[in-house]
Design a protein around this motif. Structure first.
Motif, short mmCIF file in Angstrom:
data_model
loop_
_atom_site.label_atom_id
_atom_site.label_comp_id
_atom_site.label_asym_id
_atom_site.label_seq_id
_atom_site.Cartn_x
_atom_site.Cartn_y
_atom_site.Cartn_z
N THR A 288 -5.95 9.10 0.40
CA THR A 288 -7.09 8.37 -0.17
C THR A 288 -6.73 7.81 -1.56
OG1 THR A 288 -8.03 10.39 -1.15
CG2 THR A 288 -8.75 9.79 1.08
N ILE A 289 -7.53 6.88 -2.04
CA ILE A 289 -7.30 6.17 -3.31
C ILE A 289 -8.55 6.29 -4.18
CG2 ILE A 289 -6.76 3.92 -4.36
CD1 ILE A 289 -4.47 4.91 -2.66
N ALA A 298 -1.87 1.35 -5.99
CA ALA A 298 -2.39 1.64 -4.66
C ALA A 298 -1.42 1.15 -3.59
CB ALA A 298 -3.76 0.98 -4.48
N LEU A 299 -0.87 -0.04 -3.78
CA LEU A 299 0.10 -0.58 -2.82
C LEU A 299 1.34 0.29 -2.76
CD1 LEU A 299 0.96 -2.84 -0.89
CD2 LEU A 299 1.87 -4.08 -2.87
N ASN A 300 1.79 0.76 -3.92
CA ASN A 300 2.97 1.63 -3.95
C ASN A 300 2.74 2.91 -3.16
OD1 ASN A 300 4.35 4.10 -5.72
ND2 ASN A 300 5.70 2.37 -5.33
N VAL A 301 1.55 3.52 -3.34
CA VAL A 301 1.23 4.75 -2.60
C VAL A 301 1.22 4.49 -1.11
CG1 VAL A 301 -0.62 6.40 -2.11
CG2 VAL A 301 -0.08 5.82 -4.48
N ILE A 307 1.44 3.85 5.32
CA ILE A 307 0.13 3.65 5.95
C ILE A 307 -0.33 2.23 5.66
CG2 ILE A 307 -0.51 6.09 5.82
CD1 ILE A 307 -2.19 5.42 3.34
N THR A 308 -1.18 1.69 6.51
CA THR A 308 -1.63 0.31 6.35
C THR A 308 -3.03 0.21 5.76
OG1 THR A 308 -2.44 0.29 8.63
CG2 THR A 308 -0.17 -0.47 8.25
N ALA A 309 -3.76 1.32 5.70
CA ALA A 309 -5.11 1.30 5.15
C ALA A 309 -5.44 2.67 4.58
CB ALA A 309 -6.13 0.93 6.23
N ALA A 310 -6.33 2.70 3.59
CA ALA A 310 -6.72 3.96 2.97
C ALA A 310 -8.16 3.87 2.48
CB ALA A 310 -5.80 4.31 1.80
N PHE A 311 -8.87 4.97 2.61
CA PHE A 311 -10.24 5.01 2.11
C PHE A 311 -10.23 5.21 0.60
CE2 PHE A 311 -11.26 5.80 6.55
CZ PHE A 311 -12.41 5.03 6.71
N VAL A 312 -11.19 4.58 -0.05
CA VAL A 312 -11.37 4.73 -1.49
C VAL A 312 -12.48 5.76 -1.68
CG1 VAL A 312 -11.93 3.57 -3.66
CG2 VAL A 312 -10.71 2.34 -1.84
N MET A 313 -12.16 6.82 -2.45
CA MET A 313 -13.07 7.97 -2.54
C MET A 313 -13.67 8.13 -3.93
SD MET A 313 -12.88 9.29 0.51
CE MET A 313 -13.47 10.97 0.29
N GLU A 314 -14.93 8.54 -3.94
CA GLU A 314 -15.62 8.87 -5.18
C GLU A 314 -16.52 10.07 -4.89
OE1 GLU A 314 -16.96 6.07 -8.77
OE2 GLU A 314 -18.05 5.72 -6.92
N ALA A 315 -16.29 11.17 -5.62
CA ALA A 315 -17.05 12.41 -5.40
C ALA A 315 -16.97 12.86 -3.94
CB ALA A 315 -18.51 12.23 -5.82
N VAL A 324 -3.09 -2.70 3.13
CA VAL A 324 -1.84 -3.29 2.62
C VAL A 324 -1.87 -4.80 2.79
CG1 VAL A 324 0.64 -3.48 3.06
CG2 VAL A 324 -0.43 -1.23 2.95
N HIS A 325 -2.34 -5.26 3.94
CA HIS A 325 -2.41 -6.70 4.20
C HIS A 325 -3.27 -7.40 3.15
CE1 HIS A 325 -2.58 -10.44 6.42
NE2 HIS A 325 -3.89 -10.43 6.31
N GLN A 326 -4.37 -6.80 2.79
CA GLN A 326 -5.27 -7.36 1.79
C GLN A 326 -4.57 -7.48 0.44
OE1 GLN A 326 -8.54 -4.72 1.13
NE2 GLN A 326 -9.68 -6.13 -0.19
N LEU A 327 -3.85 -6.43 0.03
CA LEU A 327 -3.16 -6.43 -1.26
C LEU A 327 -2.04 -7.46 -1.29
CD1 LEU A 327 -3.01 -2.56 -1.77
CD2 LEU A 327 -4.39 -4.16 -3.09
N LEU A 328 -1.26 -7.54 -0.22
CA LEU A 328 -0.17 -8.51 -0.16
C LEU A 328 -0.70 -9.94 -0.15
CD1 LEU A 328 2.25 -6.78 2.39
CD2 LEU A 328 2.44 -6.87 -0.11
N GLN A 329 -1.81 -10.15 0.51
CA GLN A 329 -2.42 -11.47 0.58
C GLN A 329 -2.89 -11.94 -0.80
OE1 GLN A 329 -5.91 -11.83 3.22
NE2 GLN A 329 -4.82 -13.48 4.29
N MET A 330 -3.27 -10.98 -1.66
CA MET A 330 -3.69 -11.29 -3.02
C MET A 330 -2.52 -11.54 -3.97
SD MET A 330 -6.79 -8.65 -3.72
CE MET A 330 -6.77 -9.14 -5.45
N GLY A 331 -1.31 -11.27 -3.49
CA GLY A 331 -0.13 -11.46 -4.33
C GLY A 331 0.32 -10.22 -5.07
N VAL A 332 -0.27 -9.06 -4.74
CA VAL A 332 0.16 -7.81 -5.37
C VAL A 332 1.50 -7.43 -4.78
CG1 VAL A 332 -0.39 -5.39 -5.77
CG2 VAL A 332 -2.23 -7.08 -5.65
N ALA A 333 2.46 -7.14 -5.64
CA ALA A 333 3.79 -6.76 -5.13
C ALA A 333 4.47 -5.83 -6.12
CB ALA A 333 4.64 -8.00 -4.92
#
Length: 333
Positions: A288-289, A298-301, A307-315, A324-333
């Motif tokens: 989780t992130i 987050a992309l590095n983790v 893994i290709t997807a992760a839930f974002v957790m709060e409490a 991962v696809h979303q992050l790469l599409q935004m240009g995060v590298a």
């Protein structure tokens, strides 16, 4: 007529000059005079109330302009003033609480005379980056950063190459030192770099995560058929299993479904899919992130954990999903 030159050999020779010059500069930093001047310059800039004003002419001017951008983007208010324009009114941009960082390899550049005189007249402290100890710029600077006279990469030892590299290296090193002195963080970088790939990389996950009805979530006791339906409907290849209190019990991926069906190929469709419960397939917890984790981290983790997807957790509760696809599409590298 074009002269025959071996490009690889020429580039190698130039790089050797650069390496030698940087080596000489590192050795020079061990001298009491230069080390004290560097420390004094860093403290002066750190404690100034105004802005850092950089100036130079020719190749030194180009380096000064680049350094102004580096200082400004790393937490030190800075801008470039062209030395010739300064003599025609732009001196009015310089205030008494500013600091001047002037670049001239010879230390005798004629166009710098007025800005040096202005600094002395109005008690604006000068830091000089030069290649000559006895030069006008060095003698008029509160902290003269005199760099070694390394040979230029130019075969005639004329074109500013190694010298400009040393000026750039010293200026960037000062900027990095001040960055550390200010405790400049990744969050600070994000404030100054909201655009482009760097802006995307430094954005917190909470700003881009999928949330609300987009989240693929089912109760812990849901049947496997419901999990398959949720994976197909949401299209993320993952489903979160929720406890009765809304906390995340675990995750099931489309790969888990395939492996489950393969291992139970001999069973009836009703027993394998209709009667089985999701809890039998899930991976407890999962990767989780946190919402405030930067997208680059987050992309590095996710890439490290493969893994290709992760839930974002709060409490302990899933509030978002990142892929991962979303992050790469935004240009995060």
């Amino acid at each position: 007529m074009k002269k025959t030159v071996d490009p690889l050999s020429s580039v190698t020779q130039a790089l050797t000059h650069f390496q030698n010059g940087l080596g000489q500069m590192q050795e020079a930093l061990s001298s009491p005079d230069l080390s004290a001047a560097v420390a004094g310059a860093a403290d002066l800039i750190f404690n100034m109330k105004g802005r850092l004003i950089l100036s130079g002419i020719g190749k030194s001017g180009h380096i000064a302009r680049k350094l102004a951008a580096t200082f400004a983007s790393t937490g030190t208010p800075a801008f470039f003033v062209h030395a010739s324009e300064a003599s025609h009114g732009d001196l009015g941009m310089i205030q008494g609480d500013d600091v001047l960082l002037l670049l001239s390899w010879s230390g005798e550049t004629r166009e710098m005379a007025d800005i040096i005189a202005y600094g002395i007249r109005f008690d604006v402290p000068i830091i000089g980056i030069t290649g000559r100890t006895g030069s006008t710029l060095a003698s008029k600077s509160r902290f003269p950063l005199v760099l070694p006279k390394a040979a230029e990469a130019c075969p005639h030892n004329l074109a500013p190459t190694t010298s400009t590299l040393l000026q750039l290296a010293m200026g960037d090193a000062l900027a990095v030192t001040l960055l550390q002195m200010r405790g400049f963080t990744e969050e600070s970088f994000r404030n100054f770099h909201p655009g482009g790939k760097l802006g995307s990389a430094l954005m917190p996950v909470r700003d881009i995560m999928h949330k609300g009805d987009e989240l693929p979530l089912v109760p812990l006791d849901a049947p496997v058929i419901e999990v398959i339906s949720e994976i197909s409907a949401k299209g993320f290849g993952i489903v979160g299993m929720q406890n009765a209190d809304g906390s995340l019990a675990g995750v099931i991926t489309d790969g888990d479904i395939r492996r489950y069906l393969e291992s139970n190929a001999s069973g009836t469709l009703q027993s394998v899919i209709g009667e089985a419960r999701a809890g039998m397939l899930m991976t407890k917890g999962g990767i989780t992130i946190e919402p405030d984790r930067l997208c680059a981290r987050a992309l590095n983790v996710m890439q490290t954990k493969r893994i290709t997807a992760a839930f974002v957790m709060e409490a302990d509760r899933p509030v978002g999903l990142i892929t991962v696809h979303q992050l790469l599409q935004m240009g995060v590298a």
